[in-house]
Design a protein around this motif. Structure first.
Motif, mmCIF file in Angstrom:
data_model
loop_
_atom_site.group_PDB
_atom_site.id
_atom_site.type_symbol
_atom_site.label_atom_id
_atom_site.label_comp_id
_atom_site.label_asym_id
_atom_site.label_seq_id
_atom_site.Cartn_x
_atom_site.Cartn_y
_atom_site.Cartn_z
ATOM 1 N N THR A 1 0.845 -1.199 0.000
ATOM 2 C CA THR A 1 0.000 0.000 0.000
ATOM 3 C C THR A 1 0.877 1.245 0.000
ATOM 4 O O THR A 1 1.858 1.311 0.740
ATOM 5 C CB THR A 1 -0.873 0.044 1.278
ATOM 6 N N VAL A 2 0.503 2.202 -0.843
ATOM 7 C CA VAL A 2 1.122 3.522 -0.770
ATOM 8 C C VAL A 2 0.121 4.414 -0.057
ATOM 9 O O VAL A 2 -1.017 4.560 -0.509
ATOM 10 C CB VAL A 2 1.425 4.087 -2.176
ATOM 11 N N HIS A 3 0.524 4.975 1.065
ATOM 12 C CA HIS A 3 -0.377 5.812 1.857
ATOM 13 C C HIS A 3 -0.136 7.277 1.495
ATOM 14 O O HIS A 3 0.900 7.848 1.849
ATOM 15 C CB HIS A 3 -0.119 5.596 3.348
ATOM 16 N N LEU A 4 -1.071 7.866 0.765
ATOM 17 C CA LEU A 4 -0.968 9.276 0.390
ATOM 18 C C LEU A 4 -1.933 10.084 1.262
ATOM 19 O O LEU A 4 -2.762 9.510 1.981
ATOM 20 C CB LEU A 4 -1.320 9.445 -1.092
ATOM 21 N N ALA A 5 -1.819 11.390 1.167
ATOM 22 C CA ALA A 5 -2.625 12.233 2.050
ATOM 23 C C ALA A 5 -4.115 12.042 1.803
ATOM 24 O O ALA A 5 -4.917 12.042 2.742
ATOM 25 C CB ALA A 5 -2.243 13.692 1.844
ATOM 26 N N ASP A 6 -4.502 11.864 0.552
ATOM 27 C CA ASP A 6 -5.939 11.821 0.259
ATOM 28 C C ASP A 6 -6.423 10.444 -0.183
ATOM 29 O O ASP A 6 -7.591 10.275 -0.515
ATOM 30 C CB ASP A 6 -6.286 12.851 -0.820
ATOM 31 N N ARG A 7 -5.538 9.465 -0.235
ATOM 32 C CA ARG A 7 -5.973 8.129 -0.668
ATOM 33 C C ARG A 7 -4.915 7.086 -0.316
ATOM 34 O O ARG A 7 -3.756 7.428 -0.094
ATOM 35 C CB ARG A 7 -6.261 8.110 -2.174
ATOM 36 N N ALA A 8 -5.367 5.853 -0.298
ATOM 37 C CA ALA A 8 -4.433 4.732 -0.108
ATOM 38 C C ALA A 8 -4.461 3.915 -1.392
ATOM 39 O O ALA A 8 -5.537 3.529 -1.861
ATOM 40 C CB ALA A 8 -4.874 3.882 1.072
ATOM 41 N N LEU A 9 -3.293 3.693 -1.976
ATOM 42 C CA LEU A 9 -3.231 2.916 -3.218
ATOM 43 C C LEU A 9 -2.896 1.463 -2.873
ATOM 44 O O LEU A 9 -1.821 1.174 -2.339
ATOM 45 C CB LEU A 9 -2.178 3.489 -4.162
ATOM 46 N N ASP A 10 -3.826 0.582 -3.184
ATOM 47 C CA ASP A 10 -3.672 -0.846 -2.877
ATOM 48 C C ASP A 10 -2.918 -1.500 -4.039
ATOM 49 O O ASP A 10 -3.490 -1.721 -5.111
ATOM 50 C CB ASP A 10 -5.081 -1.439 -2.722
#
Lengths: 264, 453
Positions: free
Chosen positions: B431-440
């Motif tokens: 997972t990439v945890h970004l400020a406005d979303r999490a990319l699975d």
């Protein structure tokens, strides 16, 4: 000087290829590892070998250390455009899974809004349109400066060599074949569109074989017709033979209405 | 249908039994199929002259079949459940025999199985006759004896491999591994059998396969030795070793344990194929305790994996861990607490702290194949290999990790919070945890195998 655990491991690998019937296991380096092996319950070469291997594996894994820090990559040119909001990004995944006919419009609207696709969608777009010159050209344009940077570092995303031309992006929204009975209604408002579609489904003008051209019609109909169309089709009383078709078109109209709202 | 395929897998005596059942779960092989609020029934055409009469009480998790199998539930009962879960068993009025049996069984055991899983593997008998007392101690002793027998056999096999060497051509034959795996399955050491089967696929598949196989032989030796000493090990370690060898724990026993209540952040997801079952690991991290937990979901061919836990979300719930304080857990009661704004991300470590966390987990359980960590680092290249790096160090990514391109596009080469699974081949970004979303971006199940995963 005693050998390191890594050197001992390499000796174990060499011995393992030959087998302990042909070569005795190497003596472990002094210290805890040697103590563990000395405690092996059966003093046979194979038992000592297995104990050495197990102890060495545990020591190497549990003693995991990072490698030295690495130099960062040179970043791509800055792209000031905002990223497509999360809901609209999720819509792209749903569109390509269920209603691919809406993908061109999604791309066009994102471009018009001055947005850039998020990372997961961009990578999926580049993968998905490796063999489609026109769409790939549109994706490359939409992706902005990150695309050449990404392609430099991820060769698997590049187009096949035979297709590595600039590519003509073509029309932003390619024309779609629409049922002739409905072509004149593409610019019409909700009431005539709903009436014409329901009448066609009820009187047999439209049947499941017309699905592709009806789908195209809903994909290009005026935005204000979509919600009324979705509601009317979902609850319409139509012959059983076209009930599935009506539900399917209702789903498409609803999906497109939601997509347009998210990208407005 | 209140059951999931995971629950059917869980009651199968062995993975092989479930595989056999899955092959039978085809309505065309059955006649007089039906289901009502309490029971499922059907007649399956088998190798015998007469079809086997099978019935399952899905409320009380009990079964009965006219087949000669001594394994309970038999493959026919499991197949009925699989078809039912897939919606292939039509609703019908139960025949008299089924109704009598189900009602009789319900009188003996009036409490329905707790929601969330079948809780019993009891052998069902005729309702008119008194049930024989179940000697649980004897059953357990028999299981332990079988498991110990399997571990002894595994040790002998490992000894042979080390004596004859990894250059022995026998290693290239799948049967060498498969026969051992089958014997381990018979000994109820399914987890070890899976490890052996996985290893068979490594032989000759990569230049350094000797090293990979040798390391895993060492781990198997460790588990076999530890498994034989379970009675002498301290409680939690004994539990962990037993479950790592394949000792099955009933969901009821897990759910009866002390719950761990927290706000659970869904930090990552990773799918892998284990034999004929797709396995989904969902990694959770407690917002208050910082402890990791893992929820498993299983899907056989054309079945669906659990999609209820969405990466980047968080939920307040009781979590019940499997014995030994391991990561594996079941989600119990969910609480209606206010949920935090999305997306939610676990706190990120530096690379050196992440390595220390991995090392600590492996020191406690050296047989772990995967350890989750969240790091704040930037992806970069070192000698042609992708790594995650910060000022404290770098950790290599697994060469086959599928999400590197997205990680790169999301980070633009800058530091970003990433949840990864440590594996022996390197870290796999989940997972990439970004400020406005999490990319699975974790490995995803093949859509031609599972449906709607």
């Amino acid at each position: 000087m005693s050998m390191t655990i890594t050197e001992h491991w390499h000796e174990l690998v060499t011995t393992s290829l030959l087998g302990t019937d042909r070569r005795d296991p190497p003596a472990p380096p002094d210290g805890l590892l040697a103590d563990v092996v000395d405690d092996a319950l059966e003093p046979t070469p194979s038992s000592r070998m297995l104990t050495s291997v197990a102890a060495c594996v545990v020591a190497r894994r549990a003693g995991l250390l990072p490698n030295p820090p690495a130099a960062p990559l040179t970043p791509p040119d800055a792209d000031p455009r905002p990223i497509v909001p999360p809901a609209a990004s999720r819509r792209w995944w749903s569109v390509v899974a269920t209603w691919t006919v809406l993908e061109d419009e999604w791309l066009a609207l994102v471009g018009r809004r001055g947005w850039r696709p998020p990372a997961d969608v961009l990578v999926a777009l580049l993968t998905r349109h490796r063999h489609d010159d026109a769409r790939r050209a549109r994706v490359v344009r939409l992706g902005g400066p990150v695309v050449p940077w990404l392609l430099e570092h991820q060769p698997a995303l590049r187009a096949p060599p035979s297709r590595r031309t600039a590519g003509d992006p073509g029309a932003e929204l390619p024309p779609l074949a629409v049922a002739p009975e409905l072509a004149g209604l593409l610019d019409a408002g909700p009431r005539p569109v709903v009436r014409a579609l329901l009448a066609g489904l009820r009187d047999g003008t439209f049947n499941p074989t017309h699905r592709p051209v009806l789908v195209n019609f809903v994909a290009r109909a005026r935005a204000d017709t979509l919600q009324p169309l979705a509601t009317a089709l979902a609850s319409a009383e139509v012959p059983d033979a076209v009930a599935g078709l009506a539900q399917s078109l209702a789903s498409l109209a609803g999906t497109r209405a939601a997509m347009l709202q998210e990208l407005a | 249908v209140p059951w999931s395929i995971e629950q059917v897998v869980a009651i199968a005596p062995t993975p092989a039994r479930f595989t056999a059942a899955d092959a039978l779960a085809v309505p065309s092989r059955w006649v007089v199929l039906g289901a009502d609020e309490q029971a499922l029934w059907g007649r399956c055409r088998g190798s015998g002259r007469e079809p086997y009469d099978t019935m399952v009480d899905h409320v009380h998790a009990a079964w009965r079949c006219s087949c000669p199998s001594r394994s309970q539930p038999c493959k026919h009962a499991l197949a009925l459940l699989v078809m039912w879960v897939k919606g292939q068993v039509p609703a019908a009025i139960a025949p008299t025999g089924v109704r009598t049996w189900a009602e009789g069984h319900a009188r003996h055991d009036p409490s329905p199985a707790v929601a969330g899983g079948p809780m019993t593997d009891d052998v069902v008998d005729e309702p008119a006759q008194p049930e024989p007392p179940v000697d649980l101690d004897r059953q357990r002793d028999e299981r332990v004896e079988r498991l110990m027998g399997g571990l002894v056999e595994l040790e002998r096999w490992l000894d042979d491999r080390v004596r004859t060497g990894l250059a022995d051509p026998a290693l290239a034959r799948y049967a060498t591994w498969d026969e051992l795996a089958a014997r381990l399955v018979d000994a109820r050491a399914g987890a070890l059998a899976n490890r052996v089967r996985r290893l068979a696929g490594v032989v000759g598949a990569r230049p350094d396969w000797h090293e990979v196989v040798l390391a895993e032989l060492g781990v198997l030796h460790l588990l076999a030795r530890a498994g034989r000493r379970v009675p002498a090990l301290p409680g939690p370690l004994a539990d962990v070793v037993a479950t790592s060898c394949g000792w099955q724990v009933r969901q009821a026993d897990v759910l009866a344990g002390v719950p761990e209540t927290d706000l659970w952040v869904v930090a990552g997801r990773s799918d892998t194929r284990e034999d004929r079952i797709e396995v989904r690991r969902t990694w959770l991290r407690g917002a208050n305790t910082g402890r990791w937990a893992m929820v498993l979901s299983f899907a056989a061919y054309r079945q669906s994996l659990d999609t209820s836990l969405v990466v980047g979300e968080a939920f307040s719930a009781d979590l019940h861990r499997y014995p030994g304080s391991s990561w594996r857990a079941l989600v119990g009661v969910r609480h209606a607490d206010a949920e935090p704004p999305l997306p939610v991300a676990p706190p990120a470590d530096t690379v050196v702290d992440a390595c220390a966390a991995v090392g600590e987990a492996l020191a406690a359980e050296p047989w772990l194949d995967r350890v989750p960590v969240t790091v704040a680092a930037s992806p970069t290249l070192v000698d042609g290999r992708w790594v995650l790096s910060d000022a404290t160090g770098a950790i290599a990514l697994a060469p086959t990790a599928p999400g590197v391109a997205t990680l790169l596009a999301a980070s633009l080469g800058q530091p970003v919070d990433v949840t990864v699974e440590w594996t022996v081949d390197g870290a796999v970004p989940l997972t990439v945890h970004l400020a406005d979303r999490a990319l699975d971006i974790g490995p995803r199940a093949d859509l031609s195998f599972v449906s709607a995963a």
